[in-house]
Write a protein that holds these residues in place. Sequence first.
Motif, PDB file in Angstrom:
ATOM      1  N   GLN A 162       0.584  91.502  32.280  1.00 37.07           N
ATOM      2  CA  GLN A 162       1.806  91.833  33.286  1.00 37.07           C
ATOM      3  C   GLN A 162       1.145  91.821  34.715  1.00 37.07           C
ATOM      4  O   GLN A 162       1.723  91.384  35.774  1.00 37.07           O
ATOM      5  N   GLN A 216       5.964  88.056  32.790  1.00 29.29           N
ATOM      6  CA  GLN A 216       6.897  88.695  32.373  1.00 29.29           C
ATOM      7  C   GLN A 216       7.517  88.769  30.978  1.00 29.29           C
ATOM      8  O   GLN A 216       7.283  87.653  30.326  1.00 29.29           O
ATOM      9  N   LYS A 258      -0.357  93.787  26.609  1.00 26.67           N
ATOM     10  CA  LYS A 258       0.541  93.439  27.432  1.00 26.67           C
ATOM     11  C   LYS A 258       0.361  93.728  28.936  1.00 26.67           C
ATOM     12  O   LYS A 258       0.582  93.082  29.806  1.00 26.67           O
ATOM     13  N   ASN A 259      -0.095  94.941  29.255  1.00 29.59           N
ATOM     14  CA  ASN A 259      -0.528  95.220  30.596  1.00 29.59           C
ATOM     15  C   ASN A 259      -1.616  94.299  31.400  1.00 29.59           C
ATOM     16  O   ASN A 259      -1.233  93.885  32.470  1.00 29.59           O
ATOM     17  N   MET A 283       5.925  86.677  26.536  1.00 29.53           N
ATOM     18  CA  MET A 283       5.654  86.556  27.819  1.00 29.53           C
ATOM     19  C   MET A 283       5.655  85.267  28.574  1.00 29.53           C
ATOM     20  O   MET A 283       5.296  84.306  27.782  1.00 29.53           O
TER      21      MET A 283
END
Length: 188
Positions: free
Chosen positions: A174, A179, A170-171, A39
Amino acid sequence: MQSQKLLFSTWVDHRLLHPDWTDLLKEYQLEEVERNTIMMLEQTEDMDTFTPSSLTIKEVLDEQTLLDYKNIFIELFKESPVAIALENYFQRFSLEAIHSRALMFVGYADHKPVTTGLLLEATDSYGIYDVITRAEHRGKGLGSDMFHYLLTQTENKQKRVLLQASADGKNIYQRAGFQPIGEMVVFE
């Protein structure tokens, strides 16, 4: 490394993972153990100053804080061969050698070390690594606090920030504006 019976891992961008490469890794008894999302955040210019509510964060500048960092890190692997290899690594570790390239932090809750984080600066980017929270302290936002604190420690706010996110993280990343840009495959 194999002849000396040393443990090692390799990370491969999934786009470069050709079947021949996978077969070669298997010849050396390396097996796929995880996949993480790569990311990126374009810059940290808009990051507000962050003060964690229930966490005191200290930069690793002395042996005691380094020991706290090491213990949290190794605890993640609980007496596995990886934990033994990490113990050997930290025995040879030098604060002076790493400090010119990386900032390491330990977060304390009620004066007890509970979370770690590492911010590594490269020529054109920063990397966030080792955001680890002790099992009994997870789910309280302490790892998120450490992550947000790391983002405020970037000196050059125009540089992008990269990290590898597990499915669990991951969340969180984000929501902070990161990204997904790829996938990293880990072999051990």
